[in-house]
Design a protein around this motif. Structure first.
Motif, PDB file in Angstrom:
ATOM      1  N   ARG A  83      -7.462   2.895  -0.854  1.00  0.00           N
ATOM      2  CA  ARG A  83      -6.995   4.250  -0.586  1.00  0.00           C
ATOM      3  C   ARG A  83      -6.943   5.029   1.216  1.00  0.00           C
ATOM      4  N   VAL A  84      -7.786   4.801   1.559  1.00  0.00           N
ATOM      5  CA  VAL A  84      -7.865   5.070   2.790  1.00  0.00           C
ATOM      6  C   VAL A  84      -6.936   4.808   3.871  1.00  0.00           C
ATOM      7  N   MET A  85      -6.268   3.682   3.900  1.00  0.00           N
ATOM      8  CA  MET A  85      -4.765   3.239   4.366  1.00  0.00           C
ATOM      9  C   MET A  85      -3.168   3.919   4.043  1.00  0.00           C
ATOM     10  N   ALA A  86      -3.954   3.937   2.792  1.00  0.00           N
ATOM     11  CA  ALA A  86      -2.627   4.466   2.167  1.00  0.00           C
ATOM     12  C   ALA A  86      -3.129   6.272   2.546  1.00  0.00           C
ATOM     13  N   SER A  87      -3.949   7.051   2.554  1.00  0.00           N
ATOM     14  CA  SER A  87      -4.106   8.569   3.140  1.00  0.00           C
ATOM     15  C   SER A  87      -3.313   8.864   4.364  1.00  0.00           C
ATOM     16  N   LEU A  88      -2.898   7.227   5.290  1.00  0.00           N
ATOM     17  CA  LEU A  88      -2.620   7.492   6.968  1.00  0.00           C
ATOM     18  C   LEU A  88      -0.971   8.156   6.559  1.00  0.00           C
ATOM     19  N   LEU A  89      -0.330   8.806   7.589  1.00  0.00           N
ATOM     20  CA  LEU A  89       0.872   9.804   7.184  1.00  0.00           C
ATOM     21  C   LEU A  89       1.905   8.696   7.607  1.00  0.00           C
ATOM     22  N   PHE A  90       1.579   7.716   8.760  1.00  0.00           N
ATOM     23  CA  PHE A  90       2.198   6.531   8.890  1.00  0.00           C
ATOM     24  C   PHE A  90       2.111   5.368   8.306  1.00  0.00           C
ATOM     25  N   VAL A  91       1.293   5.237   7.302  1.00  0.00           N
ATOM     26  CA  VAL A  91       1.712   3.941   5.669  1.00  0.00           C
ATOM     27  C   VAL A  91       2.321   4.354   5.171  1.00  0.00           C
ATOM     28  N   ASP A  92       3.618   3.489   4.990  1.00  0.00           N
ATOM     29  CA  ASP A  92       4.292   3.799   3.556  1.00  0.00           C
ATOM     30  C   ASP A  92       3.201   3.517   2.482  1.00  0.00           C
ATOM     31  N   ALA A  93       3.782   2.092   2.715  1.00  0.00           N
ATOM     32  CA  ALA A  93       3.493   1.377   1.192  1.00  0.00           C
ATOM     33  C   ALA A  93       1.954   0.385   1.473  1.00  0.00           C
ATOM     34  N   VAL A  94       0.939  -0.184   0.921  1.00  0.00           N
ATOM     35  CA  VAL A  94      -0.434  -0.433   0.799  1.00  0.00           C
ATOM     36  C   VAL A  94       0.303  -2.027   0.204  1.00  0.00           C
ATOM     37  N   VAL A  95      -0.539  -3.616   0.107  1.00  0.00           N
ATOM     38  CA  VAL A  95      -0.300  -4.155  -0.926  1.00  0.00           C
ATOM     39  C   VAL A  95      -1.475  -5.115  -0.949  1.00  0.00           C
ATOM     40  N   LEU A  96      -2.170  -4.921  -1.570  1.00  0.00           N
ATOM     41  CA  LEU A  96      -2.975  -6.589  -2.015  1.00  0.00           C
ATOM     42  C   LEU A  96      -2.502  -7.874  -1.204  1.00  0.00           C
ATOM     43  N   PHE A  97      -3.377  -8.723  -0.470  1.00  0.00           N
ATOM     44  CA  PHE A  97      -3.088 -10.180  -0.827  1.00  0.00           C
ATOM     45  C   PHE A  97      -4.297 -11.486  -1.088  1.00  0.00           C
ATOM     46  N   ASP A  98      -4.756 -12.034  -1.928  1.00  0.00           N
ATOM     47  CA  ASP A  98      -5.639 -12.473  -1.805  1.00  0.00           C
ATOM     48  C   ASP A  98      -5.900 -13.571  -1.276  1.00  0.00           C
ATOM     49  N   ASP A  99      -4.983 -14.620  -0.213  1.00  0.00           N
ATOM     50  CA  ASP A  99      -4.753 -14.987   0.813  1.00  0.00           C
ATOM     51  C   ASP A  99      -5.629 -15.282   1.609  1.00  0.00           C
ATOM     52  N   ASP A 100      -5.637 -16.598   2.655  1.00  0.00           N
ATOM     53  CA  ASP A 100      -6.383 -16.475   3.767  1.00  0.00           C
ATOM     54  C   ASP A 100      -5.841 -15.659   4.504  1.00  0.00           C
ATOM     55  N   THR A 101      -4.310 -15.738   5.029  1.00  0.00           N
ATOM     56  CA  THR A 101      -3.129 -15.459   5.734  1.00  0.00           C
ATOM     57  C   THR A 101      -2.226 -14.630   4.971  1.00  0.00           C
ATOM     58  N   PRO A 102      -1.176 -13.811   5.755  1.00  0.00           N
ATOM     59  CA  PRO A 102      -0.465 -12.983   5.125  1.00  0.00           C
ATOM     60  C   PRO A 102       0.501 -13.987   4.825  1.00  0.00           C
ATOM     61  N   LEU A 103       0.660 -15.004   5.164  1.00  0.00           N
ATOM     62  CA  LEU A 103       1.899 -16.120   5.701  1.00  0.00           C
ATOM     63  C   LEU A 103       3.010 -15.866   3.711  1.00  0.00           C
ATOM     64  N   LYS A 104       3.202 -15.483   2.759  1.00  0.00           N
ATOM     65  CA  LYS A 104       3.477 -15.275   1.653  1.00  0.00           C
ATOM     66  C   LYS A 104       4.067 -14.503   1.443  1.00  0.00           C
ATOM     67  N   LEU A 105       2.778 -12.984   1.975  1.00  0.00           N
ATOM     68  CA  LEU A 105       3.393 -11.847   1.509  1.00  0.00           C
ATOM     69  C   LEU A 105       4.947 -11.758   2.970  1.00  0.00           C
ATOM     70  N   ILE A 106       4.271 -12.239   3.808  1.00  0.00           N
ATOM     71  CA  ILE A 106       5.325 -11.925   5.066  1.00  0.00           C
ATOM     72  C   ILE A 106       6.477 -12.491   4.306  1.00  0.00           C
ATOM     73  N   GLU A 107       6.622 -13.697   4.274  1.00  0.00           N
ATOM     74  CA  GLU A 107       7.777 -14.359   3.051  1.00  0.00           C
ATOM     75  C   GLU A 107       8.690 -13.272   2.004  1.00  0.00           C
ATOM     76  N   ALA A 108       7.626 -13.131   1.824  1.00  0.00           N
ATOM     77  CA  ALA A 108       8.333 -11.535   0.400  1.00  0.00           C
ATOM     78  C   ALA A 108       8.890 -10.720   0.593  1.00  0.00           C
ATOM     79  N   VAL A 109       8.384  -9.904   1.846  1.00  0.00           N
ATOM     80  CA  VAL A 109       8.598  -8.751   2.594  1.00  0.00           C
ATOM     81  C   VAL A 109       9.734  -8.571   3.592  1.00  0.00           C
ATOM     82  N   GLN A 110       9.695  -9.703   4.262  1.00  0.00           N
ATOM     83  CA  GLN A 110      10.815 -10.024   4.936  1.00  0.00           C
ATOM     84  C   GLN A 110      10.848  -9.088   5.740  1.00  0.00           C
ATOM     85  N   PRO A 111      10.335  -8.213   6.602  1.00  0.00           N
ATOM     86  CA  PRO A 111       9.918  -7.182   7.223  1.00  0.00           C
ATOM     87  C   PRO A 111      11.372  -7.211   8.509  1.00  0.00           C
ATOM     88  N   ASP A 112      11.783  -6.550   9.310  1.00  0.00           N
ATOM     89  CA  ASP A 112      12.315  -6.261  10.766  1.00  0.00           C
ATOM     90  C   ASP A 112      11.843  -6.495  11.832  1.00  0.00           C
TER      91      ASP A 112
END
Length: 165
Positions: A83-112
């Motif tokens: 909630r605190v992170m989502a309240s920041l104007l420059f954060v558009d989406a917050v998604v929780l991840f349970d792994d020790d690294t964000p690799l799977k999430l990065i693979e899913a998001v495919q950020p620019d």
């Protein structure tokens, strides 16, 4: 928009990402624990967001923080941190991840654009290969010196010790 509406599950995030991409928006991704929000975090996130049009923040769950940082962490529960992170104007989406690294999430998001602080070298940023392989960019942004959750916790502990003496 309420800050709680920015906290999304991966299927919701996939829909948002597609909408943003259809609009030609550049997606920035970063991640972290963000246990105690401080000036260093705010400055870092604001600089990261300036690299693109939309910012997705991957937030470690309580369980992953405990595995990474030890049994005394996190100091705040994951929904409070989200909630605190989502309240920041420059954060558009917050998604929780349970792994020790964000690799799977990065693979899913495919950020620019994948962003971390300049305490990392690009080759040590988890997911850099994924982003670079699809033509994206991996960037580091300067951190504000002297700000870290660990140093804040230590300062509080030192203050408690002084007050006991």
């Amino acid at each position: 928009m309420k800050s709680s509406d920015k906290i999304v599950l991966l299927p919701q995030l996939q829909h948002l990402l597609q909408t943003w991409r259809d609009q030609g928006q550049k997606i920035v991704f970063t991640n972290g624990c963000f246990d105690i929000l401080h000036l260093g975090h705010v400055d870092y996130l604001e600089k990261a967001r300036q690299l693109g049009d939309k910012m997705v923040l991957g937030l470690n769950t309580d369980a992953s923080i405990c595995r990474i940082k030890g049994p005394g962490r996190p100091l705040q529960d994951e929904m409070s941190r989200a909630r605190v992170m989502a309240s920041l104007l420059f954060v558009d989406a917050v998604v929780l991840f349970d792994d020790d690294t964000p690799l799977k999430l990065i693979e899913a998001v495919q950020p620019d654009i994948l962003v971390k602080g300049d305490d990392y070298s690009i080759e040590n940023i988890v997911g850099h290969e994924v982003v670079l392989a699809r033509g994206g960019a991996v960037e580091t942004v300067p951190l504000v010196k002297g700000y870290s959750t660990t140093s804040i916790v230590k300062k509080i502990e030192d203050q408690v010790k002084l007050n006991k003496d």
